[in-house]
Scaffold this active site. Structure first.
Site, PDB file in Angstrom:
ATOM      1  N   LYS A   1       1.252  -1.180  -0.205  1.00  0.00           N
ATOM      2  CA  LYS A   1       0.101   0.058  -0.071  1.00  0.00           C
ATOM      3  C   LYS A   1       0.508   1.125  -0.116  1.00  0.00           C
ATOM      4  O   LYS A   1       2.037   1.308   0.911  1.00  0.00           O
ATOM      5  CB  LYS A   1      -0.711  -0.196   1.352  1.00  0.00           C
ATOM      6  CG  LYS A   1      -2.008   0.605   0.905  1.00  0.00           C
ATOM      7  CD  LYS A   1      -2.978   0.277  -0.119  1.00  0.00           C
ATOM      8  CE  LYS A   1      -4.579   0.900   0.479  1.00  0.00           C
ATOM      9  NZ  LYS A   1      -5.674   0.221   0.081  1.00  0.00           N
TER      10      LYS A   1
HETATM   11  N1  GLU Z   1      -6.909   0.590  -3.119  1.00  0.00           N
HETATM   12  C1  GLU Z   1      -7.886  -0.513  -3.630  1.00  0.00           C
HETATM   13  C2  GLU Z   1      -7.916  -1.793  -2.326  1.00  0.00           C
HETATM   14  O1  GLU Z   1      -6.992  -1.153  -1.063  1.00  0.00           O
HETATM   15  C3  GLU Z   1      -7.220  -1.384  -4.618  1.00  0.00           C
HETATM   16  C4  GLU Z   1      -6.103  -2.097  -5.131  1.00  0.00           C
HETATM   17  C5  GLU Z   1      -5.116  -2.845  -6.461  1.00  0.00           C
HETATM   18  O2  GLU Z   1      -6.379  -2.905  -6.727  1.00  0.00           O
HETATM   19  O3  GLU Z   1      -4.524  -2.798  -6.485  1.00  0.00           O
HETATM   20  O4  GLU Z   1      -8.348  -2.734  -2.581  1.00  0.00           O
END
Ligand code: GLU
Length: 479
Positions: free
Chosen positions: A110
């Protein structure tokens, strides 16, 4: 660390650890492996300067990698002033469990940038984003085989297109450059249905929950989604799509919408599209003509309803309000909206929670499809669609010929023919893949939830399934 049963409110990261610990206590993992899975592998902090409005502004950003049992690692990049290392690490951990649960073949990561995107114009944001991307790319923290970011709170297709372009400029001979981020616009290598994917996943998750009357019974509700009263917190990308689909396709009545500047409520139901249009035009919900309004948005979380959909920030349901939440069913469209302390209180009350790592996995699932599309360099359906259509036409024509030969007046209805003859394009295939993913993951959770006497809730079941998969993958590597 604060205790979930004690008086202190656990932080987001402590909450994730507490929930993890509760699940691993029911598993038989070698202690070293348990620790290996829990910890966050690395977090990179970057501070960089960008000259804007005649002076240098320094920005702080993070990219955290929680687990590399599978690579690339995956997870969004968030733009918000509250972004901090603990939050990014908690979110990265959730990504690991989320990907494992829905079998997206990624580790968890993240990122975040401490910024309020509303403070800057488009050109400035592009400069900031490209500079941030540059810092991550040069350390392989954006790379198709290693780390693949995606949109999150405060970011979207536009930012992903800038990052992908920045990567392409720095890796001019990489034929797979487009697979370096997902959530891109269609014309920059994106996939149909990615923008709506997380909201769509919430809808599919609820549909699957309501398919089994035994599960519905645990909430004290009955029947189908039709007519269920829903309160949504946050009408951003996730909340908006989830609420819109539930209203337009499943007959749900949206009785409350909570936003930054207060909440709207109406027993007869709010029109999600109208409210969204109002927010886009006026910057908030206040002044919306066709509903009740209160500046105390949090109070509407506690309103009587059937399904509560927190779709904004983490920690909104916590030890200070959990006891007053009346919804018998909560679906966590956001990451971490219920703290570990609130989770204990709600479990005790019998509230059923469909957990974040499952409920909002639609986004990363369709990201996975986009990444595969980028690596295969072809749009889904391009090879099969017309062939499928001609085979269906073969059957339809033959049936009609037979009916004719037998002198029958029998005929296929035009609407059936229309639907049957149409071959699946990319959007239909993405929806089908997402639906299948959400159903299978739910069924795995449900089997644990109903199948084990020591598992009382879906969250623990979700952790058991996903930690089991991560552990198996580490063990296969000989760890
Ligand atoms: N930000 C989204 C999540 O928290 C998508 C992450 C992604 O598609 O890699 O799941």
């Amino acid at each position: 660390m604060a205790s979930s049963m004690g008086q202190t409110e656990p932080s987001f990261r402590e909450s994730v650890d507490l929930m993890f610990n509760r699940a691993v206590a029911l598993m038989d993992l070698p202690p070293g492996l348990e620790e290996k899975i829990r910890v966050c592998n690395s977090t990179y902090t970057v501070r960089f300067g960008v000259r804007l409005r005649g002076k240098i502004h320094t920005f702080t950003g993070y990219r955290s990698v929680h687990s590399e049992h599978m690579e690339p690692v995956k997870g969004g990049i968030r733009y918000a002033t509250e972004v901090n290392q603990d939050e990014v690490e908690a979110l990265a951990a959730l990504m690991t469990y989320k990907c494992a649960l829905v079998e997206a073949p990624f580790g968890g990561s993240k990122g975040g940038l401490c910024i309020d995107p509303r403070d800057w114009d488009q050109h400035e944001l592009e400069q900031i984003t490209r500079r941030f991307a540059y810092e991550l790319i040069k350390r392989d923290l954006i790379a198709p085989a290693q780390n693949v970011p995606a949109p999150d709170m405060g970011t979207g297709e536009r930012e992903m297109a800038w990052m992908a372009d920045q990567f392409a400029r720095m890796n001019t001979t990489d034929i797979n450059a487009r697979a370096c981020v997902t959530g891109k616009p269609l014309n920059a290598g994106g996939i149909s249905g990615r923008v709506e994917a997380t909201g769509r996943g919430v809808q599919y998750a609820l549909r699957e929950f309501f398919r089994d009357p035994r599960d519905v019974e645990t909430t004290g509700l009955s029947g189908t989604l039709d007519g269920k009263r829903v309160v949504v917190q946050g009408l951003g990308n996730v909340g908006y799509h989830a609420a819109k689909f539930l209203q337009e396709e499943d007959g749900c009545i949206i009785t409350g919408i909570i936003e930054r500047d207060g909440a709207l409520f109406s027993a007869e139901g709010l029109n999600v599209q109208d409210v969204r249009d109002w927010i886009v035009k006026h910057g908030g919900v206040s002044g919306y003509p066709d509903a009740g309004y209160t500046a105390d948005g949090a109070a509407v979380l506690e309103q009587e309803c059937d399904i509560l959909v927190p779709a904004a920030l983490e920690g909104v349901i916590n030890m200070s309000n959990a006891a007053r939440i009346k919804a018998p069913l909560i679906i966590e469209a956001a990451n971490g909206p219920v703290t570990a302390g609130a989770d204990d209180i709600l479990r005790e009350k019998g509230t059923v929670i469909i957990p974040d790592m499952y409920a909002n996995a639609g986004g990363v699932t369709v990201s996975y499809f986009e990444w595969v599309k980028n690596l295969s360099h072809i749009r889904f359906g391009r090879m099969q669609r017309r062939q499928e259509e001609s085979r269906h036409a073969l059957i339809v024509n033959e049936l009609e010929r037979l009916a004719d030969a037998m002198g029958s007046t029998w005929s296929l209805t035009p609407s059936f023919k229309d639907r049957y003859l149409r071959g699946a394009g990319e959007l239909e295939l993405v929806r089908s893949g997402l639906d299948d993913t959400m159903r299978i993951a739910y069924q795995e959770m449900r089997n644990v939830w109903h199948g084990r006497d020591d598992v009382a809730d879906l969250r623990t079941a979700a952790y058991l399934v996903s930690i089991g998969k991560v552990a198996a993958s580490y063990q296969a590597k000989g760890l």
